[in-house]
Enzyme design. Structure first.
Site, PDB file in Angstrom:
ATOM      1  NE  ARG A   1      -8.812  19.372  23.648  1.00 49.47           N
ATOM      2  CZ  ARG A   1      -8.728  18.507  24.643  1.00 49.47           C
ATOM      3  NH1 ARG A   1      -7.941  17.437  24.535  1.00 49.47           N
ATOM      4  NH2 ARG A   1      -9.413  18.675  25.751  1.00 49.47           N
TER       5      ARG A   1
ATOM      6  CE1 TYR B   1      -1.665   6.508  -2.385  1.00 50.24           C
ATOM      7  CE2 TYR B   1      -3.652   5.467  -3.200  1.00 50.24           C
ATOM      8  CZ  TYR B   1      -2.313   5.749  -3.339  1.00 50.24           C
ATOM      9  OH  TYR B   1      -1.625   5.304  -4.420  1.00 50.24           O
TER      10      TYR B   1
ATOM     11  NE  ARG C   1       2.119   5.585 -14.559  1.00 48.09           N
ATOM     12  CZ  ARG C   1       1.030   5.211 -13.872  1.00 48.09           C
ATOM     13  NH1 ARG C   1      -0.093   5.893 -13.976  1.00 48.09           N
ATOM     14  NH2 ARG C   1       1.084   4.161 -13.071  1.00 48.09           N
TER      15      ARG C   1
ATOM     16  CE  LYS D   1      -0.534   2.961  -3.492  1.00 46.15           C
ATOM     17  NZ  LYS D   1      -1.568   2.037  -3.958  1.00 46.15           N
TER      18      LYS D   1
ATOM     19  CD  GLU E   1       1.902   2.907  -5.684  1.00 49.45           C
ATOM     20  OE1 GLU E   1       0.819   3.289  -6.148  1.00 49.45           O
ATOM     21  OE2 GLU E   1       2.120   1.741  -5.273  1.00 49.45           O
ATOM     22  CG  ASP E   2       2.031   6.412  -8.660  1.00 48.95           C
ATOM     23  OD1 ASP E   2       1.364   5.499  -9.173  1.00 48.95           O
ATOM     24  OD2 ASP E   2       1.540   7.248  -7.892  1.00 48.95           O
TER      25      ASP E   2
ATOM     26  CG  ASP F   1      -0.355  -1.056  -5.614  1.00 53.20           C
ATOM     27  OD1 ASP F   1      -0.956  -2.128  -5.406  1.00 53.20           O
ATOM     28  OD2 ASP F   1      -0.870   0.060  -5.451  1.00 53.20           O
ATOM     29  CG  ASP F   2       1.318   2.067 -10.202  1.00 49.43           C
ATOM     30  OD1 ASP F   2       0.367   2.662  -9.671  1.00 49.43           O
ATOM     31  OD2 ASP F   2       2.503   2.354  -9.973  1.00 49.43           O
TER      32      ASP F   2
ATOM     33  CB  ALA G   1      -2.829   1.197 -14.442  1.00 52.29           C
TER      34      ALA G   1
ATOM     35  CG  ASN H   1      -7.511   6.628  -8.056  1.00 52.72           C
ATOM     36  OD1 ASN H   1      -8.665   6.813  -7.736  1.00 52.72           O
ATOM     37  ND2 ASN H   1      -6.904   5.469  -7.859  1.00 52.72           N
TER      38      ASN H   1
ATOM     39  CG  ASN I   1      -8.632   1.964  -2.270  1.00 49.46           C
ATOM     40  OD1 ASN I   1      -7.435   1.809  -2.418  1.00 49.46           O
ATOM     41  ND2 ASN I   1      -9.138   2.918  -1.493  1.00 49.46           N
TER      42      ASN I   1
END
Length: 536
Positions: free
Chosen positions: A29, A74, A128, A146, A214-215, A237-238, A278, A402, A446
């Site tokens: 559903r 994401y 960013r 994430k 991150e970012d 991570d970047d 990056a 991305n 990814n």
């Protein structure tokens, strides 16, 4: 009547449940309701509401339909969610730590309900977000998304995750002028003192926590990774995650390309279009590929060329940003004037007039691989892609920006312009296409392939730090995760449907890398027993 996993929380009595509700499949559903929405942002809002109403059901739906739902939680949809977060905000979802909290950040952190049981945090300052710029306090969905991928991809318990947005202001005027903007209304200040207090407080309040940055803006991404990576369990991570996942895909792509051309792996030359955090982070990580082949540091660096908005980066350019001058690896990086004399990715072997046109740069470099981390939509034009195909039997083209709206080239165009010879991987998902009677399946570089395994490995090993060796071994483990069928299909990444198995293998590689450096391990648990059910 007890509430079942498929019963919306709050509907715990017979009188509030339709008589035959439990005879139906509520998961189906919910999927039907989700699929009835045609707009990606509306789907995001629906899933956010489902997670609030019934977290167990939300994760049941996510785990059973990851390939469909991950692009909503994401990239690419999370970019829209961030851009409009002040307008779609419904409820508290994460933790905001504001600039006004200086001096009592510990008190703010202690308000998080999971307390010391928290194991993994994703922290952004919103400066960013993807390729969308400085979104300020609107950046929180990045941290939430994430962590949803940690849960889906590595089986991390939801209650041990901690999404954080540092609300330090924004330099984007439209948000400062927006009456609904949820963040502090000021431009960004210097943040070193704030960040030091924040990380000290995180370690005190959450002693077992792994922190994923991150970012952050380009310079701060490098700066805070360098400042904190030897003191705390953290990674970016970047920089590291992107570098590791691209290294993995490139290793497999290079083998396919060399097999087609008959040229040795040492002949590969990589051209990076985009030299932000990056881009430079990936370039540094890809040096490992050439070192694996026996090259020394200088030889490995010579195989890599970088391009920014001003053209080919050369050492004699005035005003070159510091992160483009730093030496590799980034763990040794120090932001001091002495860096200006260090060898780096800025070319010293080009003496002509500045090369500013990408076609001219490709003609000069003759790269076997073109990697895009520029966030410039359609930067890889038909002329660019056809030129790559004219100098390579199987050109490697990785448009990694991305979301899809910022990708350097679409998959269908890359296939058509190279007559199907391209070895392709993008940052955002594309669907398989049929061309000349053959179905072509794109790769997706990814970061979800990498960071859940790195985080899980760091948690299980109780490593004091996330080292370069751990990240490198994570990349190798990913490159070796292809099944025989995936290899036969010329894939450069395994299919994302196997993400749980892939993350477990990466975590094992991370743990073993940590074991080799006794300085990183505080006390090693019986992690082998934890991974044994997975057959690893």
């Amino acid at each position: 009547m007890a509430s079942s996993p498929y019963t919306p929380s709050g509907f715990s009595t017979v009188t509030r449940i339709p008589p035959h509700f439990l005879n139906t499949d509520h998961r189906q559903r919910c999927l039907s309701q989700l699929r009835s929405k045609t707009d990606g942002l509306e789907k995001y809002i629906y899933l956010s509401g489902l997670k609030e109403r019934d977290p167990n059901l939300f994760y049941e739906v996510l785990l059973g339909n990851m390939l469909e739902i991950i692009p909503i939680l994401y990239t690419p949809t999370v970019g829209d969610a961030c851009s409009k977060y002040s307008h779609i905000w419904r409820r508290p979802e994460g933790l905001y730590v504001g600039i006004e909290s200086r001096g009592h950040i510990r008190d703010v952190l202690r308000s998080w309900p999971s307390g010391a049981t928290s194991r993994i945090a994703v922290v952004t300052d919103g400066s960013r977000i993807l390729g969308l710029g400085d979104l300020g306090a609107n950046g929180l969905p990045i941290s939430i998304g994430k962590l949803d991928l940690y849960i889906a991809g590595a089986g991390i318990k939801p209650e041990t995750t901690l999404p954080i947005c540092l609300d330090l202001g924004t330099n984007t005027q439209k948000f400062l002028d927006d009456p609904l903007y949820i963040g502090v209304r000021r431009t960004r200040p210097g943040m070193d003192a704030f960040m030091k207090e924040f990380m000290e407080s995180m370690k005190e309040v959450f002693p077992s926590l792994v922190v994923q940055f991150e970012d952050f803006s380009t310079d701060n991404a490098f700066r805070y990774l360098d400042m904190f990576r030897s003191q705390y369990r953290c990674f970016n991570d970047d920089i590291q995650g992107t570098g590791a996942v691209v290294l993995s895909g490139f290793m497999n792509a290079a083998r396919l390309s060399s097999a087609a051309s008959g040229k040795p792996l040492t002949d590969h030359r990589i051209l990076f279009f985009g030299a932000g955090s990056a881009g430079i982070g990936v370039a540094k990580q890809l040096m490992s590929f050439f070192k694996f082949l026996g090259m020394n540091e200088e030889e490995a660096r010579s195989r890599i060329y970088t391009v920014d908005s001003k053209g080919l980066i050369t050492a004699d350019r005035k005003g070159l940003q510091e992160h483009k001058k730093c030496e590799a690896p980034y763990s040794l990086m120090r932001f001091t004037p002495s860096n200006l004399a260090q060898s780096d990715f800025a070319r010293t072997d080009y003496q002509g007039s500045p090369l500013t046109n990408l076609l001219d740069i490709i003609e000069y470099v003759k790269p076997t691989a073109l990697l895009g981390l520029s966030t410039l939509r359609n930067a890889f034009t038909e002329d660019v892609v056809r030129l790559m195909a004219s100098i390579n039997t199987r050109p490697i083209v990785f448009p990694l920006s991305n979301p899809v709206s910022l990708c350097e080239v679409d998959y269908i165009d890359a296939i058509h312009w190279t007559n199907g010879s391209v070895i392709f991987a993008s940052g955002s998902p594309y669907k398989p296409i049929e061309y000349a009677g053959k179905v072509y399946e794109p790769g997706q570089g990814n970061n979800m392939y990498i960071f859940p395994g790195i985080g899980m490995g760091a948690i299980l090993s109780k490593a004091r730090h996330v080292t370069d060796s751990m990240v490198e071994q994570a990349s190798i483990a990913l490159s070796e995760a292809l099944t025989q069928e995936e290899q036969s299909a010329d894939l450069v990444y395994p299919r994302l449907a196997r993400i749980r198995d892939i993350s477990a293998r990466i975590a094992l590689a991370v743990i073993r890398a940590g074991q080799k450096d006794v300085r990183t391990i505080s006390s090693l648990p019986a992690w082998e027993q934890l991974l044994m059910p997975l057959g690893i």
